[in-house]
Design a protein around this motif. Structure first.
Motif, PDB file in Angstrom:
ATOM      1  N   ASN A   9       0.908  -0.998  -0.023  1.00 32.56           N
ATOM      2  CA  ASN A   9       0.148   0.047  -0.017  1.00 32.56           C
ATOM      3  C   ASN A   9       0.585   1.225   0.185  1.00 32.56           C
ATOM      4  N   TYR A  10       2.240   1.306  -0.292  1.00 35.64           N
ATOM      5  CA  TYR A  10       3.033   2.270  -0.358  1.00 35.64           C
ATOM      6  C   TYR A  10       2.492   3.150  -1.417  1.00 35.64           C
ATOM      7  N   ASN A  11       2.480   4.636  -1.308  1.00 37.73           N
ATOM      8  CA  ASN A  11       1.862   5.359  -1.979  1.00 37.73           C
ATOM      9  C   ASN A  11       3.022   6.125  -2.862  1.00 37.73           C
ATOM     10  N   LEU A  12       3.280   5.034  -3.950  1.00 37.83           N
ATOM     11  CA  LEU A  12       4.494   5.643  -4.896  1.00 37.83           C
ATOM     12  C   LEU A  12       3.910   6.540  -6.008  1.00 37.83           C
ATOM     13  N   ASP A  13       4.521   8.116  -6.049  1.00 39.74           N
ATOM     14  CA  ASP A  13       4.165   8.784  -7.033  1.00 39.74           C
ATOM     15  C   ASP A  13       5.315   9.238  -7.766  1.00 39.74           C
ATOM     16  N   PRO A  14       5.168   8.679  -9.219  1.00 42.75           N
ATOM     17  CA  PRO A  14       6.186   8.776 -10.177  1.00 42.75           C
ATOM     18  C   PRO A  14       6.667  10.231 -10.364  1.00 42.75           C
ATOM     19  N   ALA A  15       5.787  11.329 -10.100  1.00 41.52           N
ATOM     20  CA  ALA A  15       6.175  12.640 -10.326  1.00 41.52           C
ATOM     21  C   ALA A  15       7.132  13.061  -9.098  1.00 41.52           C
ATOM     22  N   ILE A  16       7.246  12.291  -8.244  1.00 39.55           N
ATOM     23  CA  ILE A  16       8.157  12.979  -7.007  1.00 39.55           C
ATOM     24  C   ILE A  16       9.231  11.610  -7.042  1.00 39.55           C
ATOM     25  N   TYR A  17      10.447  12.009  -6.646  1.00 38.53           N
ATOM     26  CA  TYR A  17      11.669  11.281  -6.766  1.00 38.53           C
ATOM     27  C   TYR A  17      11.401  10.516  -5.323  1.00 38.53           C
ATOM     28  N   ASP A  18      11.511   9.115  -5.567  1.00 41.14           N
ATOM     29  CA  ASP A  18      11.481   8.263  -4.227  1.00 41.14           C
ATOM     30  C   ASP A  18      12.975   7.716  -3.953  1.00 41.14           C
ATOM     31  N   GLU A  19      13.429   7.873  -2.728  1.00 38.00           N
ATOM     32  CA  GLU A  19      14.921   7.373  -2.557  1.00 38.00           C
ATOM     33  C   GLU A  19      14.864   5.949  -2.510  1.00 38.00           C
TER      34      GLU A  19
END
Lengths: 328, 477
Positions: free
Chosen positions: B5-15
């Motif tokens: 359920n991790y809310n990954l948003d491609p518009a924001i860089y995820d570490e």
């Protein structure tokens, strides 16, 4: 070392010693509440207040020969001496001030010392009188006293023996001497009426409790036997060099620490402090009046109590608050 | 525990994750470990980490209505990981930047060539409240005006950007070290297998830097750390660093100036001090030169510093280089002094002192972050997208009343990193503050303070406003 750091460690030593002594006295007092006569309980309270040179709330203790009054009064007094933030001589205040000095001087003490003290602080912070009164006040006082003892043990095994250590120890020994002198004076003034057998018996019991408060009961047994006689108890508590909590030993230790610290920026005050510590040692070990002269003994204790204050002032002037023109 | 359920948003860089949801190559061991651990195990790790901060009294002070209160900074137990290659890129950029900033400071307190050559308008420099004319003509050892710098960086899908240079009394390094200690003891096996570069040398690197800056190259200089005192929010750090350095922790009242030198009061009389790592702001450091009502400083200190008989780290007057208006010109400084292209980009900045920038700012308030040029700690700023129309209108009035006091920047999507929030993995925005030391040489410990905006959706990472921290791991190649 930095004068302000030394002063912080000195006060840390003083405050923790005071908190420790208070815990021991309050622990005995909590025990006394269970089975001791009313007079002894009231005397116990006034002795604790006298030892820290303080008046009880409402300025004086009124003696009611009634169990309910005793318990209600005792709760109020215990709270005042244990958790009352506004009372600078409560266990909480002394402990918190000792810990605050340690927090400010953390870089001068070992990490183990700080952690030990902080853990104890976090534990006490969560408690209040109602909680400990409901369960076992004796256990609270015993645990807190043990935590301070553990701190002292951790300090002894981890702290570098530089002048920071010496100032911390000096604070602890001056405080111990001063508290003990006040405590003994309070006991002597209560002993004054003679001839009344009941009062005499109470007095013997009070001396026995005083010996316990100074961890001297076993030593007394070994030296004088099982029967507690006030004159002998006083001798032991004042002059015994082997008893960790005797007045004489506290003074000797303070003198040793002072000698180890050495010369002060304010030379005059520094030398006066050394001379005074020597004079106090002489009073205890060579000029202590014998049992036949109780009034002289009281006067001598009063003198020692005054000297403790003077010694504190001289140490402060010599090493901490010396004027800038003494800088060389 | 899984990341379902991790809310990954491609518009924001995820570490941790690539836009397609796969963990980044260098994050795999961490990802595997986190998925292997149960909710209860992770919860107990988190609890242990928090408790260790409380037990050790790693606190900061919050100023309330009554007395100052000790609080711990919330720490998230999941580390943020960076590849060795990314770090090298940052390191080179940071070294370049501190060099340019020091050359700028030497110049603006010297010949002011950069102003005469028209690269930076004179009013931007002289109009800055942190410009200290008293320091004109001063030359610190090795040109190190700024010896300790904490640069705030953010990462976006377009790469790293410098958010601000903290060149006065940057704090947070003790938390970097405390976070590492906590992470090491709670994720032991993962740490051992991850080839994380060590940060524990920071104290040594700081000591070497301070020694290099001793007046006249004096060997074995006497060093003191000057703190405003126990009520300062960063007091824990001051105490911690004094301990690391083996230096005395002094307050203004412990120091005195006599015959052109600075001394501290010790139990053996006065002792000369050669280097002062001061954590007191310029304004308060010397009542004879700056604020006359200051009780925290030392009368006459600046004069001794100017004579070269004591080194103040950082030097007085460095604030002119981290002013938010001057910040906009740092890339130009790199080009001007070093004839190089900046390796680290700035965030695009509109200076409201320029009429066209003011107009743009007021027209685009809902999309911009507006800041006061002298502000810090996340106070006094407007985050356009999160503000109500009323708040924006009120702020616009303030900007119109004193435009030169404001700058604006586009609202950037700061990168996010997984955090353990109420028993689940959730992404939270993070920034990064590496610490750069600059004496005879430049030293950068491979680590940083990583701050986290723990409130959902928040972009504010400051500890005074609900921010927390997490450990930051730079991996060996």
């Amino acid at each position: 070392m930095l004068a302000r750091s030394a002063q912080g460690l000195y006060w840390m030593g003083r405050y923790l010693e005071r908190a420790q002594r208070l815990c021991v006295l309050l622990g005995l007092q909590a025990e006394a509440l269970v089975d001791r006569p009313v007079r002894e309980i009231y005397f116990g309270w006034s002795r604790i207040y006298d030892s820290v040179n303080r008046h009880p709330p409402g300025d004086s203790l009124e003696l009611f020969d009634n169990d309910e009054f005793i318990l209600a009064d005792s709760y109020t007094l215990a709270d005042d001496l244990t958790f009352e933030r506004a009372n600078p001589d409560s266990v909480w205040s002394c402990f918190a001030l000792g810990r605050e000095n340690a927090r400010q001087m953390r870089h001068c003490i070992s990490a183990e010392m700080w952690t030990r003290l902080n853990l104890a602080y976090l534990r006490i912070q969560k408690l209040d009188m109602e909680t400990i009164w409901r369960t076992s006040p004796e256990s609270f006082y015993a645990e807190t006293a043990a935590e301070i003892d553990t701190f002292a043990g951790v300090a002894a095994s981890t702290m570098y023996r530089d002048d920071g250590w010496q100032f911390m120890q000096l604070g602890c020994f001056i405080e111990r001497a001063q508290l003990l002198a006040s405590l003994l004076l309070a006991q002597l003034s209560a002993d004054t009426p003679v001839g009344d057998t009941a009062v005499q018996e109470d007095s013997d019991a009070e001396w026995a409790s005083l010996l316990r408060a100074c961890h001297a009961f076993e030593a007394y047994h070994r030296r004088y036997g099982v029967e507690v006689q006030p004159g002998q108890a006083l001798d032991l508590l004042v002059t015994d060099r082997l008893l960790p909590n005797s007045l004489g030993r506290a003074i000797d230790m303070a003198a040793t620490e002072l000698a180890a610290i050495g010369s002060a920026p304010d030379t005059r005050s520094g030398e006066a402090a050394q001379r005074l510590a020597g004079r106090m040692g002489d009073l205890v070990h060579y000029d202590w009046p014998d049992r036949a002269a109780p009034e002289d003994r009281e006067a001598c204790l009063q003198q020692l109590s005054d000297y403790c204050r003077e010694l504190h002032n001289l140490v402060t002037a010599a090493y901490f608050d010396y004027p800038v023109d003494h800088l060389s | 525990m899984n990341f379902d359920n991790y809310n990954l948003d491609p518009a924001i860089y995820d570490e941790m994750f690539l836009p397609d949801g796969a963990p980044r190559e260098y994050c795999r061991p961490l990802h595997e470990e986190l998925t292997r651990l149960s909710v209860a195990e992770l919860g107990s790790i988190q609890e242990r980490v928090t408790r260790s901060f409380s037990n050790e009294g790693i606190t900061f002070t919050v100023y309330g209505d009554e007395e100052a209160e000790e609080r711990i900074i919330p720490i998230d137990c999941i580390p943020r990981v960076m590849s060795g290659a990314d770090w090298r890129q940052l390191e080179a950029g940071l070294a370049q930047r501190i060099k340019a900033l020091n050359l700028f400071l030497d110049d603006v307190y010297g010949e002011s060539r950069i102003v005469h050559d028209g690269v930076i308008p004179e009013e931007v420099v002289r109009g800055c409240p942190q410009y200290r004319p008293e320091m004109r003509g001063f030359a610190p050892p090795h040109g190190a005006w700024v010896a300790v710098c904490g640069t705030d960086l953010i990462r976006t899908n377009d790469g790293f950007r410098v958010l601000e240079d903290n060149l006065r009394v940057p704090s947070g390094v003790s938390y970097m070290l405390a976070n590492r200690k906590a992470a090491k003891s709670s994720l032991r096996r993962l740490y051992r297998g991850s080839r994380v570069r060590e940060v524990e040398d920071y104290g040594r690197a700081l000591l070497d830097t301070l020694r290099e800056l001793a007046p006249g190259g004096r060997a074995e200089p006497s060093i003191a750390l000057l703190t405003p005192g126990v009520y300062n929010s960063a007091f824990y750090e001051h105490m911690f660093l004094a301990h690391e350095l083996g230096a005395e922790l002094v307050e203004g009242r412990d120091l005195l100036v006599s015959n052109g030198f600075v001394y501290m009061r010790t139990t053996a009389g006065r002792r000369r001090v050669d280097v002062i790592y001061r954590r007191v702001d310029d304004d308060f450091i010397d009542p004879l030169v700056f604020r006359p009502d200051s009780l925290l400083g030392v009368p006459g200190l600046i004069e001794v510093c100017k004579r070269g008989n004591v080194t103040l780290v950082n030097a007085p007057g460095t604030g002119v280089a981290d002013d938010k208006s001057v910040y906009a010109y740092v890339p130009d400084m790199v080009r001007y002094y070093m004839a190089e292209e900046p390796l680290l980009a700035n965030v695009e900045t509109y200076l409201c002192r320029r009429p066209e920038d003011l107009e743009y700012t007021l027209d685009n308030l809902p999309d911009l972050v507006v800041k006061q040029v002298g502000g810090s700690g996340g106070y006094g700023m407007l985050i356009g997208p999160h503000a109500t129309p009323e708040e924006r209108e009120k702020y616009a009035k303030e900007v119109r009343a004193d435009p030169s006091n404001f700058i604006s920047q586009p609202t950037l999507a700061l990168s996010r990193s997984p955090c353990l929030i109420e028993g689940r993995f959730e992404p939270r925005h993070v920034d990064l503050r590496p610490f750069v030391l600059h004496g005879q040489e430049t030293r950068i410990v491979p680590g940083a303070l990583c701050r986290v905006a723990l409130r959902r959706g928040s972009l504010v990472v400051n500890s005074s406003q609900g921010g927390g921290g997490k450990d930051f791991w730079v991996l060996e190649d």
